[in-house]
Write an enzyme that holds these catalytic residues in place. Structure first.
Site, PDB file in Angstrom:
ATOM      1  N   PRO A   2       0.879  -1.339  -0.128  1.00 25.25           N
ATOM      2  CA  PRO A   2       0.002  -0.081   0.043  1.00 25.25           C
ATOM      3  C   PRO A   2       1.071   1.338   0.073  1.00 25.25           C
ATOM      4  O   PRO A   2       1.744   1.550   0.732  1.00 25.25           O
ATOM      5  CB  PRO A   2      -0.762  -0.075   1.090  1.00 25.25           C
ATOM      6  N   GLU A   3       0.534   2.021  -1.087  1.00 22.76           N
ATOM      7  CA  GLU A   3       1.197   3.338  -0.943  1.00 22.76           C
ATOM      8  C   GLU A   3       0.170   4.309  -0.804  1.00 22.76           C
ATOM      9  O   GLU A   3      -1.076   3.769  -0.426  1.00 22.76           O
ATOM     10  CB  GLU A   3       1.860   3.902  -2.247  1.00 22.76           C
ATOM     11  N   LYS A  59       1.584   6.847   4.698  1.00 21.76           N
ATOM     12  CA  LYS A  59       0.973   5.593   4.743  1.00 21.76           C
ATOM     13  C   LYS A  59       0.356   5.008   5.968  1.00 21.76           C
ATOM     14  O   LYS A  59       0.302   3.718   6.042  1.00 21.76           O
ATOM     15  CB  LYS A  59       2.067   4.902   4.072  1.00 21.76           C
ATOM     16  N   HIS A 122      -2.814 -16.059   7.645  1.00 19.59           N
ATOM     17  CA  HIS A 122      -2.145 -14.942   8.287  1.00 19.59           C
ATOM     18  C   HIS A 122      -2.938 -13.849   8.901  1.00 19.59           C
ATOM     19  O   HIS A 122      -2.795 -12.648   8.610  1.00 19.59           O
ATOM     20  CB  HIS A 122      -1.048 -14.213   7.296  1.00 19.59           C
ATOM     21  N   ARG A 141       3.440 -11.192   4.782  1.00 19.63           N
ATOM     22  CA  ARG A 141       4.547 -11.231   4.906  1.00 19.63           C
ATOM     23  C   ARG A 141       5.214 -10.471   6.137  1.00 19.63           C
ATOM     24  O   ARG A 141       6.417 -10.457   6.429  1.00 19.63           O
ATOM     25  CB  ARG A 141       5.112  -9.972   3.601  1.00 19.63           C
ATOM     26  N   ARG A 210      19.275  19.141  -2.409  1.00 19.78           N
ATOM     27  CA  ARG A 210      19.800  17.652  -2.346  1.00 19.78           C
ATOM     28  C   ARG A 210      20.576  17.265  -3.390  1.00 19.78           C
ATOM     29  O   ARG A 210      20.277  17.572  -4.567  1.00 19.78           O
ATOM     30  CB  ARG A 210      18.381  17.009  -2.098  1.00 19.78           C
ATOM     31  N   ARG A 319      15.545  -1.439  -5.117  1.00 22.91           N
ATOM     32  CA  ARG A 319      14.282  -1.430  -5.657  1.00 22.91           C
ATOM     33  C   ARG A 319      14.004  -1.732  -7.301  1.00 22.91           C
ATOM     34  O   ARG A 319      15.049  -0.927  -7.975  1.00 22.91           O
ATOM     35  CB  ARG A 319      13.494  -0.501  -5.169  1.00 22.91           C
TER      36      ARG A 319
END
Length: 334
Positions: A2-3, A59, A122, A141, A210, A319
């Site tokens: 989930p984002e 989130k 789960h 997970r 940055r 990623r």
DNA sequence: CTTATTACCTGGCAGC
DNA sequence: TGCTGCCAGGTAATAA
């Protein structure tokens, strides 16, 4: 899983089912998923409490309960030296924070509902509500957590609450270091890429300061809150920016494009109830439909929708990262 | 302080 | 079938 768009969808779909309901019983099947309370303490804190609000920040889901969780207890308004008569404390509330991490789900359902063997295996925490139905925390997970926060916690995330830069001062309560860490993380969440959140001049200035590569920076929740791996890739594609570009190297025009892309992508994904690639479901167990609108994420080897070049995949910030090498020219090529 | 890398845990899937 | 290796939506800890 989930984002921001997925968590927001969960918040929206759960709200009508849980806000206003009282939690009659909580069953902790796997204690390691609850931070800040033993199963007995969680029971004491939430059984009989009513859910008075369900919010989201970044989130995180924020369940507000109409009873203080107290922990070892108390100190409600007594800590404040002056202020002899607290003008009606807005009724003490405790807070249950939930972070779903990669594969967590919160589903409202009937007690007998069966979501297949993997998920049934789960189910880690079950809240029984006074309408006879359940709110289940499911996580195949095991990365997600529920955090019981002792009392007031800055609702909109402001420094008035816990976690000043002052780490160890007063409040030497039996501090759970994991809980403290999450509260610090929560308090340092950046603005969201939506109207009323991140603003253009601030974004431009922050980028300029940055040196980091743009993709990991977009994933940094203290920089901008809510993007994850899918939407970071989609935003960079839409803006035509290679994920390895350094933030400070972006032109004004590129920064502007990225700013707009973030708002658009997040908004459209919310409108589609999120992206379901494998696990993700909303608070009623339904999948989102944004996966079919993805341009590059998970489309390695397919034709770029803008120019037809094959979408490439690389590892950035550890990623899987998807991009069009033509629409998003790499840093050395400029 | 900033940036980069790895560990955490289970399951699904492709390939042999 | 079953084994191996890789991949997975996120972060916290650790290293430099």
């Amino acid at each position: 899983m989930p984002e921001l768009p997925e968590v927001e969808t969960i918040r929206k779909t759960l709200t009508p089912h849980v806000v206003g309901k009282t939690i009659e019983k909580v069953e902790v099947r796997s204690p390691e998923f609850v931070v800040g309370a033993s199963p007995a303490e969680l029971r004491r804190a939430v059984e009989g409490a009513r859910v008075v609000g369900l919010d989201r920040k970044g989130k995180f889901l924020v369940f507000r309960l109409d009873r203080p969780s107290g922990g070892p207890d108390v100190s409600g308004a007594a800590g404040r030296p002056d202020r002899a008569t607290p003008p009606d404390p807005p009724e003490p509330q405790s807070v249950l924070l939930v972070h779903l991490k990669m594969a967590g789900a919160l589903v409202y359902c009937e007690p007998g509902a069966d979501f297949g063997p993997t998920r049934q295996k789960h189910i880690h925490v079950v809240f029984r509500l006074d309408d006879g139905n359940e709110l289940r925390y499911i996580d195949t997970r095991h990365f997600g957590r529920l955090y019981l926060v002792p009392d007031r916690l800055a609702g909109a995330g402001d420094p008035a609450g816990p976690a000043g830069p002052d780490g160890r001062t007063s409040r030497a309560r039996e501090a759970d270091p994991v809980l403290e860490g999450v509260l610090r993380t929560f308090a340092s969440l950046g603005p969201e890429p939506r109207e009323g959140g991140l603003e253009w001049p601030a974004f431009r200035d922050k980028l300029a300061r940055r040196d980091a590569r743009i993709k990991p920076l977009l994933l940094d929740q203290s920089f901008v809150a809510g993007l994850g791996n899918i939407y970071a890739d989609e935003c960079l594609f839409r803006a035509g920016i290679h994920p390895l570009r350094r933030a400070s190297s972006l032109s004004e025009e590129e920064a502007r494009a990225l700013f707009g892309a973030m708002r658009e992508v997040i908004g459209e994904a919310i409108d589609s109830q999120g992206t379901s690639i494998r696990d993700y479901v909303d608070g009623e167990g339904r999948r989102g439909s944004f996966a079919e609108k993805l341009n590059v994420y998970g489309r390695t080897g397919e034709a770029c929708p803008k120019c037809g070049t094959k979408v490439e995949r690389a590892i950035v910030a550890g990623r899987g990262t998807h991009f069009c090498p033509r629409c998003q020219p790499p840093p050395e090529a400029r």
